[in-house]
Design a protein around this motif. Structure first.
Motif, PDB file in Angstrom:
ATOM      1  N   VAL A   1       0.854  -1.207   0.000  1.00  0.00           N
ATOM      2  CA  VAL A   1       0.000   0.000   0.000  1.00  0.00           C
ATOM      3  C   VAL A   1       0.883   1.248   0.000  1.00  0.00           C
ATOM      4  CG1 VAL A   1      -1.704   1.294   1.327  1.00  0.00           C
ATOM      5  CG2 VAL A   1      -1.895  -1.182   1.164  1.00  0.00           C
ATOM      6  N   TRP A   2       1.917   1.203   0.818  1.00  0.00           N
ATOM      7  CA  TRP A   2       2.851   2.335   0.896  1.00  0.00           C
ATOM      8  C   TRP A   2       3.557   2.540  -0.455  1.00  0.00           C
ATOM      9  CZ3 TRP A   2       7.265   2.647   5.117  1.00  0.00           C
ATOM     10  CH2 TRP A   2       7.818   3.930   5.088  1.00  0.00           C
TER      11      TRP A   2
ATOM     12  N   GLY B   1       3.890   4.772  -6.898  1.00  0.00           N
ATOM     13  CA  GLY B   1       2.913   4.637  -7.968  1.00  0.00           C
ATOM     14  C   GLY B   1       2.467   3.215  -8.228  1.00  0.00           C
ATOM     15  N   ASP B   2       3.215   2.226  -7.759  1.00  0.00           N
ATOM     16  CA  ASP B   2       2.829   0.828  -7.971  1.00  0.00           C
ATOM     17  C   ASP B   2       2.900   0.076  -6.655  1.00  0.00           C
ATOM     18  OD1 ASP B   2       2.244   0.476 -10.791  1.00  0.00           O
ATOM     19  OD2 ASP B   2       4.327   1.049 -11.114  1.00  0.00           O
ATOM     20  N   TRP B   3       1.965  -0.827  -6.468  1.00  0.00           N
ATOM     21  CA  TRP B   3       1.970  -1.586  -5.219  1.00  0.00           C
ATOM     22  C   TRP B   3       2.983  -2.718  -5.241  1.00  0.00           C
ATOM     23  CZ3 TRP B   3       0.168  -6.551  -6.080  1.00  0.00           C
ATOM     24  CH2 TRP B   3      -0.625  -6.733  -7.225  1.00  0.00           C
TER      25      TRP B   3
ATOM     26  N   LYS C   1       2.404   1.948  -3.352  1.00  0.00           N
ATOM     27  CA  LYS C   1       1.461   2.615  -4.263  1.00  0.00           C
ATOM     28  C   LYS C   1       1.436   4.120  -3.995  1.00  0.00           C
ATOM     29  CE  LYS C   1      -1.734   3.493  -7.145  1.00  0.00           C
ATOM     30  NZ  LYS C   1      -1.343   3.632  -8.536  1.00  0.00           N
ATOM     31  N   LEU C   2       1.443   4.478  -2.715  1.00  0.00           N
ATOM     32  CA  LEU C   2       1.370   5.905  -2.364  1.00  0.00           C
ATOM     33  C   LEU C   2       2.673   6.641  -2.673  1.00  0.00           C
ATOM     34  CD1 LEU C   2      -0.514   5.761   1.043  1.00  0.00           C
ATOM     35  CD2 LEU C   2      -1.354   6.688  -1.106  1.00  0.00           C
TER      36      LEU C   2
END
Lengths: 266, 275
Positions: free
Chosen positions: A191-192, A198-200, A194-195
């Motif tokens: 999740v981090w 940009g990608d999980w 992604k934030l």
């Protein structure tokens, strides 16, 4: 990141050295009397916890940024988890916990650089503490599971004394206790990712080794009961492999140049 | 998780003819709708993104003193030179290692403009030095440049022609100024659609702007012709909700199976090997 073997002439260095010495001393104390060993182990925990608090006050941020801080925190976590393991899970072998804590406290006390750095932008996230804390708790539990599994592989199973579970059952109980934490660490990291990026999933070396260790423990728990009962040593080897993969994730992925990736600040 | 991952994959985006990932470069005060992707032609978004403002924030420097090195060429050394760090306390004359010269820090001063800029960043410091050799001496003022943390000083005033400065072994005084560490990169983005502002957010590392199925990340800040610009990473969020739902289900399932269902002792009385 790594300095030559040297004492740290600071209050923090003195606390860490005291914690290391007490954890080492707990081992002969155990040979004399269990209560004495436990008391020295507890005193070592107090010193390690004081070092963690002092470091937190000095830097003004959670002590999870670099290997020095992570290993210090791992060492301080061992005693409470050891107590919890005995009381809630029926897992003994506390002397092993003290030995593991001593091994973990050695690098920050004498090898790793204690130089503090402000938190880089990428680490300033509400997910920083839960992500790292979940992993560290899992790693402490799995370090013990790995050591017990190594004993299982070498010496075979041993029945537990009193209310304690057998060695093979202790390994399984510890892996079961750690797997949700390991999963939480992996998913919070995704999740981090992604934030932040940009990608999980970014195919980063640390991500990959982390996934490999998770898969090893998942594979261990998926062994059919009949097979696990017939071949405890062979199955224990999977846990040893998982513990080795954790070592690679925690140390090699950071220290070896070939694994430079998105986690290079760690 | 697999379904979400497939839906958000590069191939699924290709099939839908939608950009999955790209970059935008926007000057401060201007807007752009052009997305550069790995496709030969740039993609035009149905809205434009305006970079209202962008800046970097710094931690205050932990050190104000410069670090001093005496550097001498050495063909036998791995890097081709030897660097000896030495301590130069304010006001005290100290020998420059490897030479018969001496160095004295007279003053750390700041360039015109004050100590801090608008964003709390410490201005590049300047140091005033006195260099001496025998009876000869000279005063030098070193002003740090933004681009490079190192300043180099050759001791030509003290040695005249005695030393061939290109000859191996000639000493050079190198100073490293205290480096400020970046605390954060920030930018204010506004999304414009049909000339109207439909979204606005201050973005930073770990906190992108989300609009119309895309996340906008601050990838790089810089200056072009004296004007600040930002490079934005633009990533589609297709399938993300499904992936996150998968994460929640996986974690919930593992917690249920490992911690809840079998109790804290993990079925200690169960047959050996029961998962």
């Amino acid at each position: 990141m790594i300095a030559a073997l040297a004492l740290k002439p600071t209050p923090l260095g003195a606390l860490m050295l005291t914690a290391l010495a007490l954890h080492v001393l707990a081992l002969p104390a155990w040979a004399v009397r269990r209560a004495m060993g436990q008391a020295v182990f507890a005193a070592g925990f107090v010193a390690a916890a004081a070092a963690v608090v002092l470091r937190t006050v000095q830097t003004g941020q959670p002590p999870m940024q670099n290997l020095f801080e992570v290993f210090l925190l791992l060492g301080a976590m061992m005693f409470p988890l050891s107590l919890l393991g005995r009381r809630a899970l029926g897992v003994g072998a506390e002397a092993l916990d003290a030995a593991l804590a001593a091994a973990v406290l050695f690098p920050p006390a004498l090898v790793f650089s204690a130089a503090a750095q402000p938190l880089p932008p990428a680490l300033q996230s509400p997910l920083f503490v839960p992500h790292v804390a979940a992993y560290l708790l899992a790693y402490v539990i799995l370090a013990k599971a790995g050591a017990l599994a190594a004993a299982l592989v070498v010496a075979g199973d041993r029945t537990g004394e009193g209310k304690l579970v057998s060695r093979a059952q202790a390994v399984r109980t510890l892996v079961r206790a750690a797997l949700p934490l390991l999963t939480a660490g992996l998913l919070l990291g995704a999740v981090w990712g992604k934030l932040a990026w940009g990608d999980w999933w970014n195919w980063d070396p640390k991500e990959l080794w982390s996934l490999a260790s998770w898969l090893a423990f998942v594979a261990y728990l998926h062994v059919p009961p009949g097979v696990a009962a017939r071949r405890p040593r062979l199955i224990g080897a999977i846990v040893v492999l998982g513990a080795a993969l954790i070592l690679i994730t925690l140390l090699w992925a950071n220290l070896a140049q070939r694994f430079a990736g998105l986690h290079s600040y760690a | 998780m697999i379904c979400g991952g497939l839906w958000g994959s590069r191939n699924a985006h290709r099939l839908r003819q939608a950009p999955r990932r790209g970059q935008m470069a926007v000057l401060e005060g201007s807007s752009s709708a052009v997305l550069l992707t790995d496709a030969p032609e740039p993609v035009r978004l149905p809205f434009s993104v305006c970079l209202v403002r962008c800046w970097q924030e710094y931690y205050p420097p932990a050190e104000t003193r410069w670090t001093f090195f005496s550097v001498q060429a050495d063909p036998d050394a791995e890097e081709g030179y030897r660097a000896a760090e030495f301590d130069a306390p304010d006001g005290r004359e100290v020998p420059l290692p490897g030479t018969d010269a001496r160095v004295q820090v007279l003053q750390y001063v700041l360039p015109p403009g004050g100590a801090l800029d608008a964003h709390g960043r410490a201005a590049p410091p300047t140091v005033k030095l006195r260099l001496a050799r025998g009876e000869r001496w000279t005063v030098k003022l070193l002003v740090a440049h933004d681009e490079c943390p190192y300043e180099q000083l050759e001791l030509t005033d003290l040695y005249d022609d005695e030393v061939d400065w290109l000859r191996a072994g000639a000493p050079v005084l190198v100073l490293q100024r205290p480096e400020q560490q970046v605390r954060d990169y920030k930018g204010v983005l506004a999304v414009l659609r049909d000339g109207r502002e439909v979204a606005r957010k201050t973005i930073e590392v770990n906190d992108p702007l989300h609009y119309d199925g895309y996340h906008f990340y601050l990838a790089e800040l810089g200056q072009a012709h004296g004007r600040p610009y930002a490079v934005l990473n633009v990533v589609s969020d297709a399938g993300l909700v499904v992936v996150l739902a998968g994460f929640a289900l996986l974690l919930g399932g593992v917690v249920w199976r490992m911690w809840v269902r079998l109790g804290p002792r993990g079925g200690a009385n169960a047959p050996e090997g029961t998962p």
